[in-house]
Scaffold this active site. Structure first.
Site, PDB file in Angstrom:
ATOM      1  N   ASP A  28       0.865  -1.175   0.000  1.00 40.19           N
ATOM      2  CA  ASP A  28       0.000   0.000   0.000  1.00 40.19           C
ATOM      3  C   ASP A  28       0.908   1.233   0.000  1.00 40.19           C
ATOM      4  O   ASP A  28       2.136   1.123  -0.180  1.00 40.19           O
ATOM      5  CB  ASP A  28      -0.993  -0.026   1.178  1.00 40.19           C
ATOM      6  CG  ASP A  28      -0.331   0.151   2.548  1.00 40.19           C
ATOM      7  OD1 ASP A  28       0.916   0.253   2.606  1.00 40.19           O
ATOM      8  OD2 ASP A  28      -1.053   0.199   3.560  1.00 40.19           O
ATOM      9  N   CYS A  80       2.956  -3.237   4.198  1.00 38.65           N
ATOM     10  CA  CYS A  80       2.117  -2.096   4.597  1.00 38.65           C
ATOM     11  C   CYS A  80       2.839  -1.416   5.753  1.00 38.65           C
ATOM     12  O   CYS A  80       4.063  -1.536   5.867  1.00 38.65           O
ATOM     13  CB  CYS A  80       0.689  -2.536   4.936  1.00 38.65           C
ATOM     14  SG  CYS A  80       0.523  -3.670   6.322  1.00 38.65           S
ATOM     15  N   THR A  87       2.614  -2.012   9.033  1.00 39.70           N
ATOM     16  CA  THR A  87       3.025  -2.977  10.059  1.00 39.70           C
ATOM     17  C   THR A  87       3.140  -4.419   9.548  1.00 39.70           C
ATOM     18  O   THR A  87       3.675  -5.270  10.245  1.00 39.70           O
ATOM     19  CB  THR A  87       1.957  -3.018  11.172  1.00 39.70           C
ATOM     20  OG1 THR A  87       0.704  -3.378  10.548  1.00 39.70           O
ATOM     21  CG2 THR A  87       1.815  -1.687  11.881  1.00 39.70           C
TER      22      THR A  87
HETATM   23  C1  RB5 Z   1      -1.795   2.807   6.685  1.00 43.48           C
HETATM   24  O1  RB5 Z   1      -1.710   4.001   7.399  1.00 43.48           O
HETATM   25  C2  RB5 Z   1      -1.645   1.618   7.635  1.00 43.48           C
HETATM   26  O2  RB5 Z   1      -2.735   1.525   8.476  1.00 43.48           O
HETATM   27  C3  RB5 Z   1      -1.451   0.325   6.850  1.00 43.48           C
HETATM   28  O3  RB5 Z   1      -0.344   0.458   6.019  1.00 43.48           O
HETATM   29  C4  RB5 Z   1      -1.169  -0.945   7.629  1.00 43.48           C
HETATM   30  O4  RB5 Z   1      -0.184  -0.733   8.599  1.00 43.48           O
HETATM   31  C5  RB5 Z   1      -2.289  -1.711   8.127  1.00 43.48           C
HETATM   32  O5  RB5 Z   1      -2.126  -2.782   8.709  1.00 43.48           O
END
Ligand code: RB5
Length: 153
Positions: A8, A64, A66
């Protein structure tokens, strides 16, 4: 073996660095995103997980913030076994014991150097369940398949 990678917006920068660092060895197929605009991680995770589940000889990397959101979504797809990896041990065990086919990483909690090490370890480690001494691992992974058959209809 085919290698997929996707992220993402939070993982976009790290995805590019992983491609630069490991692309020669692993020739990733990049399923996006291709710009750093905000995007919902489920839209990306589902795309990669479906591809990996459909192609048994493939491995995916999802990034992403985390790694958690990506793994939650990816594990909704039967045949996808996604694991959040965060150190050398989890990167190795996820493949050796769980036959994980998707590595999930957090761009906001690990360094680029660590990410390179984790992905290289994950991609170069094989499942132990293919040989006699690792039969118990195969049996456990097969149970995951049975659970999917019973619960994902
Ligand atoms: C995006 O801000 C964040 O929430 C996403 O990348 C991820 O960490 C979700 O688990």
């Amino acid at each position: 073996m085919r290698y997929y990678i996707a992220s993402d917006h939070a993982g976009f920068g790290l995805k590019n660095r992983l491609k630069l660092g490991l692309g020669r060895e692993y020739g990733f197929t990049d399923l996006g995103v291709f710009v750093a605009e905000r995007i919902d991680y489920p839209d990306i995770a589902i795309k990669l997980a479906k591809r990996v589940a459909k192609e048994p000889e493939s491995i995916g990397t999802l990034i992403c913030g985390t790694g958690i959101g990506m793994s939650i979504v990816a594990n909704k797809v039967p045949g996808a076994r996604a694991a959040v990896i965060y150190d050398g041990f989890t990167a190795k065990m996820a493949r050796q014991h769980n036959n994980a086919n998707i590595a999930c990483l957090g761009a906001r909690n690990i360094s680029e150097q660590m990410a390179l090490l984790l992905v290289r370890t994950f991609l170069s480690t094989t499942f132990l369940g293919k040989g006699k001494p690792g039969e118990r691992h195969l049996q456990r992974v097969r149970k995951i398949g049975k659970i999917e058959e019973q619960h994902f209809k």
